[in-house]
Design a protein around this motif. Structure first.
Motif, PDB file in Angstrom:
ATOM      1  N   GLY A  26     -15.145   0.540  -8.660  1.00 13.70           N
ATOM      2  CA  GLY A  26     -13.843  -0.084  -8.135  1.00 13.70           C
ATOM      3  C   GLY A  26     -14.068  -1.403  -7.570  1.00 13.70           C
ATOM      4  O   GLY A  26     -13.114  -2.237  -7.031  1.00 13.70           O
ATOM      5  N   TRP A  67     -13.349  -1.327 -13.873  1.00 10.10           N
ATOM      6  CA  TRP A  67     -12.472  -2.215 -13.316  1.00 10.10           C
ATOM      7  C   TRP A  67     -12.049  -3.353 -14.039  1.00 10.10           C
ATOM      8  O   TRP A  67     -11.008  -4.088 -14.066  1.00 10.10           O
ATOM      9  CB  TRP A  67     -12.938  -2.398 -11.812  1.00 10.10           C
ATOM     10  N   GLN A  94       1.313  -3.283  -7.058  1.00 12.31           N
ATOM     11  CA  GLN A  94      -0.017  -2.492  -6.942  1.00 12.31           C
ATOM     12  C   GLN A  94      -0.270  -1.995  -8.208  1.00 12.31           C
ATOM     13  O   GLN A  94       0.501  -1.475  -9.146  1.00 12.31           O
ATOM     14  CB  GLN A  94       0.270  -1.179  -6.015  1.00 12.31           C
ATOM     15  N   PRO A 123      -0.234   5.428  -3.867  1.00 12.80           N
ATOM     16  CA  PRO A 123      -1.179   5.084  -4.966  1.00 12.80           C
ATOM     17  C   PRO A 123      -0.537   5.970  -6.169  1.00 12.80           C
ATOM     18  O   PRO A 123      -0.682   5.551  -7.261  1.00 12.80           O
ATOM     19  CB  PRO A 123      -2.371   4.923  -4.567  1.00 12.80           C
ATOM     20  N   ASP A 126      -8.897   0.184 -12.438  1.00 13.05           N
ATOM     21  CA  ASP A 126      -9.805   1.244 -12.777  1.00 13.05           C
ATOM     22  C   ASP A 126      -9.099   2.692 -13.396  1.00 13.05           C
ATOM     23  O   ASP A 126      -9.882   3.498 -13.714  1.00 13.05           O
ATOM     24  CB  ASP A 126     -10.931   1.457 -12.074  1.00 13.05           C
ATOM     25  N   ARG A 127      -7.999   2.657 -13.283  1.00 17.16           N
ATOM     26  CA  ARG A 127      -7.413   3.921 -13.462  1.00 17.16           C
ATOM     27  C   ARG A 127      -6.660   4.045 -14.907  1.00 17.16           C
ATOM     28  O   ARG A 127      -6.567   3.226 -15.545  1.00 17.16           O
ATOM     29  CB  ARG A 127      -6.042   4.371 -12.546  1.00 17.16           C
ATOM     30  N   GLU A 177       0.909  -1.055   0.118  1.00 21.66           N
ATOM     31  CA  GLU A 177       0.104   0.195  -0.076  1.00 21.66           C
ATOM     32  C   GLU A 177       0.839   1.349   0.014  1.00 21.66           C
ATOM     33  O   GLU A 177       0.770   2.287   0.702  1.00 21.66           O
ATOM     34  CB  GLU A 177      -1.022   0.050   1.354  1.00 21.66           C
ATOM     35  N   TRP A 210      -4.045   0.054 -10.121  1.00 23.33           N
ATOM     36  CA  TRP A 210      -5.426   0.409  -9.680  1.00 23.33           C
ATOM     37  C   TRP A 210      -6.288   0.213 -11.079  1.00 23.33           C
ATOM     38  O   TRP A 210      -5.978   0.983 -12.138  1.00 23.33           O
ATOM     39  CB  TRP A 210      -5.664   1.850  -9.241  1.00 23.33           C
ATOM     40  N   HIS A 227      -5.045  -5.321  -6.462  1.00 23.30           N
ATOM     41  CA  HIS A 227      -5.974  -4.059  -6.335  1.00 23.30           C
ATOM     42  C   HIS A 227      -7.094  -4.507  -5.475  1.00 23.30           C
ATOM     43  O   HIS A 227      -7.984  -5.202  -5.990  1.00 23.30           O
ATOM     44  CB  HIS A 227      -6.457  -3.535  -7.692  1.00 23.30           C
TER      45      HIS A 227
END
Length: 314
Positions: free
Chosen positions: A153, A160, A109, A83, A113-114, A80, A111, A135
């Motif tokens: 998310g 996602w 890591q 981000p 949905d980015r 974590e 994301w 994620h």
């Protein structure tokens, strides 16, 4: 490593058992930002107050805690990190791997949905250390979860899923950390993307040890276990306020193995996070105690062989 494997199969002695720790973390909170460790106030956490681990934890710290256990390889899971710069954590872990021979693989890591997900997944897919990504999807409480649960998310979020659909092409698997009541969504994901392996983190979080809670956990884990592209890491089952409780955890470990079969389970320490409650030796000794009556081949699979296969280790 093969020598230790052969030695254990010959002796059956826990002292000879080679261990691949399939889930651990390294942090350098002085040099890098981990919002959950650096920011105040601390966040709610299933183990309670985790201020004791809000410090750097590096290979020399891990080695100091392993005691008599024969750790031959480890897989570092993203911690974590900030981000905003997830790829920088891969660079950091790579720098540690140059000096620490047991550090042989990691999970990065992302994301999903980015907008940066496609380029990040391509980068990870080419990196020699990275085997998969994590994620943590959007989740809800057990009381609020419904069969048609969808949220931005989440595992049913179309955006996602667009990111998730790119994993196979980049040679990456998915590490799932979500409470057990979200496993029906994970089963849909496994069916819809059969070329992507899902590795469930922390035994699907069976925190509620009431008869009702364990029954729900078993039923949902069994639902997910129908999908052949699923594996499970048995880790993260400490109980706040108790030294690693062999009797309380025995049912979780044995039921998990029974539901998924020995071939799809791997033990892991979740260190230093589980250090909030227990020492590394207590965690590993607890697992060894629970499976001591199993065959040597089964014990080797749970502590060593399965993790090597899942993470494609050499």
């Amino acid at each position: 490593m093969d020598d230790w494997r052969a030695r254990f199969l010959a002796s059956g002695d826990d002292a000879d058992l080679p261990i691949v720790d399939a889930h651990q973390h390294y942090f350098d909170i002085e040099a890098h930002c981990y919002p959950w460790l650096n920011d105040r106030p601390l966040r709610p956490f299933r183990y309670g107050d985790y201020s004791s681990i809000c410090r750097s934890f590096l290979p020399q710290d891990y080695r100091r805690l392993t005691g008599q256990h024969r750790i031959v390889q480890t897989v570092v899971i993203e911690g974590e990190w900030d981000p905003a710069t997830p790829a920088d954590e891969v660079d950091f872990i790579e720098s540690l791997a140059r000096q620490e021979p047991t550090l042989v693989a990691m999970v990065g890591q992302v994301w999903l949905d980015r907008e940066d997900a496609p380029s990040l997944l391509r980068e990870y897919g080419k990196h020699p250390l990275v085997r998969g990504v994590r994620h943590k999807p959007t989740v809800t409480t057990r009381e609020d979860w419904r069969e048609d649960f969808v949220a931005p998310g989440s595992m049913r979020d179309p955006r996602w899923r667009e990111g998730y659909a790119r994993l196979a092409a980049n040679g990456l698997h998915f590490e799932l950390q979500a409470p057990w009541w979200h496993l029906p969504e994970a089963a849909e994901l496994a069916r819809d993307f059969p070329d992507v392996t899902i590795v469930v983190n922390h035994t699907a979080l069976p925190a509620d040890r009431s008869p009702e809670g364990l029954a729900g956990w078993r039923d949902n884990l069994a639902l997910l276990a129908r999908e052949p592209n699923v594996a499970l890491k048995i880790s993260g089952i400490c109980i706040p306020g108790q030294a690693w409780p062999v009797e309380a955890n025995r049912v979780v470990v044995n039921d998990a193995i029974s539901i998924l079969d020995v071939s799809r389970c791997a033990f892991a320490s979740n260190y230093p996070v589980d250090g909030v409650v227990n020492s590394l030796s207590e965690v590993l000794d607890g697992f060894k105690t629970i499976v001591r009556d199993r065959s040597r081949a089964d014990r080797l699979a749970l502590f060593h062989d399965n993790a090597r296969r899942i993470y494609r280790l050499t």
